[in-house]
Design a protein around this motif. Structure first.
Motif, short mmCIF file in Angstrom:
data_model
loop_
_atom_site.label_atom_id
_atom_site.label_comp_id
_atom_site.label_asym_id
_atom_site.label_seq_id
_atom_site.Cartn_x
_atom_site.Cartn_y
_atom_site.Cartn_z
N ARG A 60 51.55 31.55 22.99
CA ARG A 60 52.59 30.59 23.36
C ARG A 60 53.54 31.13 24.42
N GLY A 61 53.28 32.33 24.89
CA GLY A 61 54.14 32.93 25.89
C GLY A 61 53.43 33.10 27.22
N THR A 62 54.04 33.90 28.10
CA THR A 62 53.50 34.13 29.43
C THR A 62 52.66 35.40 29.50
N CYS A 63 52.32 35.97 28.36
CA CYS A 63 51.56 37.22 28.33
C CYS A 63 50.38 37.08 27.37
N CYS A 64 49.22 37.56 27.80
CA CYS A 64 48.06 37.61 26.92
C CYS A 64 47.39 38.97 27.08
N SER A 65 46.85 39.47 25.98
CA SER A 65 46.23 40.80 25.96
C SER A 65 44.90 40.69 25.24
N LEU A 66 43.88 41.37 25.76
CA LEU A 66 42.56 41.36 25.12
C LEU A 66 41.83 42.65 25.41
N VAL A 67 41.00 43.05 24.45
CA VAL A 67 40.21 44.28 24.57
C VAL A 67 38.97 43.98 25.41
N VAL A 68 38.71 44.83 26.40
CA VAL A 68 37.57 44.61 27.29
C VAL A 68 36.62 45.79 27.35
N ALA A 69 37.03 46.95 26.81
CA ALA A 69 36.17 48.14 26.89
C ALA A 69 36.66 49.17 25.89
N SER A 70 35.89 50.23 25.77
CA SER A 70 36.27 51.36 24.92
C SER A 70 36.18 52.64 25.73
N LYS B 249 46.17 27.24 34.53
CA LYS B 249 46.56 26.19 35.46
C LYS B 249 47.14 26.84 36.71
N GLY B 250 46.55 26.57 37.86
CA GLY B 250 47.00 27.21 39.09
C GLY B 250 46.21 28.44 39.45
N ARG B 251 45.32 28.87 38.56
CA ARG B 251 44.45 30.03 38.81
C ARG B 251 45.28 31.26 39.23
N TRP B 252 44.90 31.93 40.32
CA TRP B 252 45.60 33.15 40.73
C TRP B 252 47.02 32.88 41.21
N GLY B 253 47.31 31.63 41.60
CA GLY B 253 48.68 31.33 41.99
C GLY B 253 49.65 31.37 40.84
N ASN B 254 49.16 31.35 39.62
CA ASN B 254 50.01 31.40 38.44
C ASN B 254 50.05 32.79 37.81
N VAL B 255 49.39 33.76 38.42
CA VAL B 255 49.33 35.11 37.86
C VAL B 255 50.47 35.96 38.42
N GLN B 256 51.26 36.52 37.53
CA GLN B 256 52.35 37.40 37.94
C GLN B 256 51.88 38.84 38.07
N GLY B 257 51.00 39.27 37.17
CA GLY B 257 50.50 40.65 37.23
C GLY B 257 49.42 40.90 36.20
N VAL B 258 48.59 41.89 36.48
CA VAL B 258 47.53 42.33 35.57
C VAL B 258 47.65 43.84 35.42
N ASN C 32 50.00 38.67 32.82
CA ASN C 32 51.27 37.93 32.78
C ASN C 32 51.22 36.77 33.75
N THR C 33 51.68 35.61 33.28
CA THR C 33 51.69 34.40 34.10
C THR C 33 53.11 34.04 34.52
N LYS C 34 53.20 33.21 35.55
CA LYS C 34 54.51 32.78 36.05
C LYS C 34 55.06 31.60 35.26
N GLN C 35 54.18 30.79 34.71
CA GLN C 35 54.60 29.59 33.98
C GLN C 35 54.16 29.66 32.53
N MET C 36 54.92 29.00 31.68
CA MET C 36 54.56 28.92 30.27
C MET C 36 53.35 28.01 30.10
N PRO C 37 52.45 28.36 29.18
CA PRO C 37 51.29 27.49 28.96
C PRO C 37 51.70 26.19 28.30
#
Length: 319
Positions: A260-270, A294-303, A124-129
């Motif tokens: 287009r939102g502040t959340c992205c999800s992707l599969v990384v393992a099984s 944009k902003g790298r970790w400063g734009n990250v709200q949570g993982v 989750n990001t703090k700003q909209m892409p």
């Protein structure tokens, strides 16, 4: 009046009558100086100027130095933003334990039934892409992982190409990847026009790949079903000599889909992978996604870490 002056034994001047001559009395202040007089300081030798230092001056000079050192040490000890490996290992252990015991509430028990659960990271990001237009706004991005989370043998893959599909089929067969279904762009335009044919193509494949030269033509040909299910084909360079190896790397990689939102999800393992491989994939994929923000970790709200229809475990949060 004439006469000689006379003096007593102490040297005081006497009058003609023999009395001591008096002078007008001049008042002095308590300090012994006359009113209106200016006190003049005695000159100090140059060799003694450097030695005359008050005690508090040295303490005042040393105090900022000590604060500067403390602030520097405090700044150097500030934790670097990012995932902590110990936190990821704890979350993976808890998630694997949860999967091994089965989901609560009567939901299917994947591990007990021998089925494979896909492990996601949700960022989750703090700003909209920034709004993007054209083919770039729909182009998926491949994120290579240290350990492939699935293999080509167990994955249904279709490849859309520009060149004659027979030539590509022969290349893949010679490289041991005959299981990949090859579809020419001309065949896609003729055979997969009905809505039912497009849905059947989407449901029959775990992964869709496409020649990067024909990718801009695909959105109107594939239809809205691929957009809604977020299954737009991943671009690939079919001109590479090791085409089968390139497809294998696409199958085992994480895929970052446009959003287009502040959340992205992707599969990384099984769930069938060892825990150390899951931890390595999570850290690698998260870092690659953050580097594209944009902003790298400063734009990250949570993982967070999660599985389908399962719990969500925090990996990184900010205020």
């Amino acid at each position: 009046m004439t006469g000689s002056l006379k003096y007593n034994e102490t040297g005081d001047e006497l009058t003609t009558t023999g009395r001591m001559k008096t002078t007008p009395c001049i008042s002095k202040s308590a300090s012994g100086r006359q009113p209106g007089s200016v006190k003049r300081a005695l000159p100090v030798p140059a060799d003694k100027i450097s030695k005359r230092r008050r005690p508090f001056e040295g303490a005042a000079a040393e105090k900022p130095k000590g604060n500067k050192g403390a602030s520097a040490s405090a700044g150097s000890s500030k934790p670097k933003p990012g995932l902590a490996q110990s936190q990821v290992e704890k979350a993976v252990l808890a998630l694997c334990t949860h999967l091994s015991r089965g989901f609560s509430g009567g939901v299917k028990q994947d591990m007990l039934l021998g089925e494979v659960s896909q492990i996601f990271i949700v960022l989750n990001t703090k700003q909209m892409p920034k709004e993007a237009s054209g083919a770039k706004s729909m182009k998926p991005v491949r994120l290579d992982l240290p350990h492939a989370w699935r293999s080509l043998v167990e994955t249904e893959v279709s490849l859309i190409v520009k060149a004659p599909q027979s030539a590509v089929k022969d290349r893949l067969a010679a490289q041991g990847a005959s299981g990949v279904k090859v579809i020419g762009i001309d065949k896609l335009k003729k055979k997969y026009v009905p809505f039912e044919a497009k849905n059947k193509l989407r449901a029959a494949n775990d992964l869709m790949l496409a020649d990067d030269r024909v990718l801009p033509q695909l959105p109107p040909l594939l239809g809205s079903g691929f957009f809604k299910s977020n299954k737009l084909p991943l671009p690939i360079d079919v001109r590479k000599s090791d085409l089968a190896g390139e497809i294998e790397r696409c199958v085992g990689a994480a895929i970052l889909r446009p959003g287009r939102g502040t959340c992205c999800s992707l599969v990384v393992a099984s769930s069938t992978q060892p825990q150390r491989e899951i931890v390595a994939n999570i850290i690698s994929a998260t870092e690659q996604v953050v580097q594209r923000l944009k902003g790298r970790w400063g734009n990250v709200q949570g993982v967070h870490l999660r599985v389908a229809n399962g719990v969500s475990l925090p990996l990184y949060t900010t205020c």
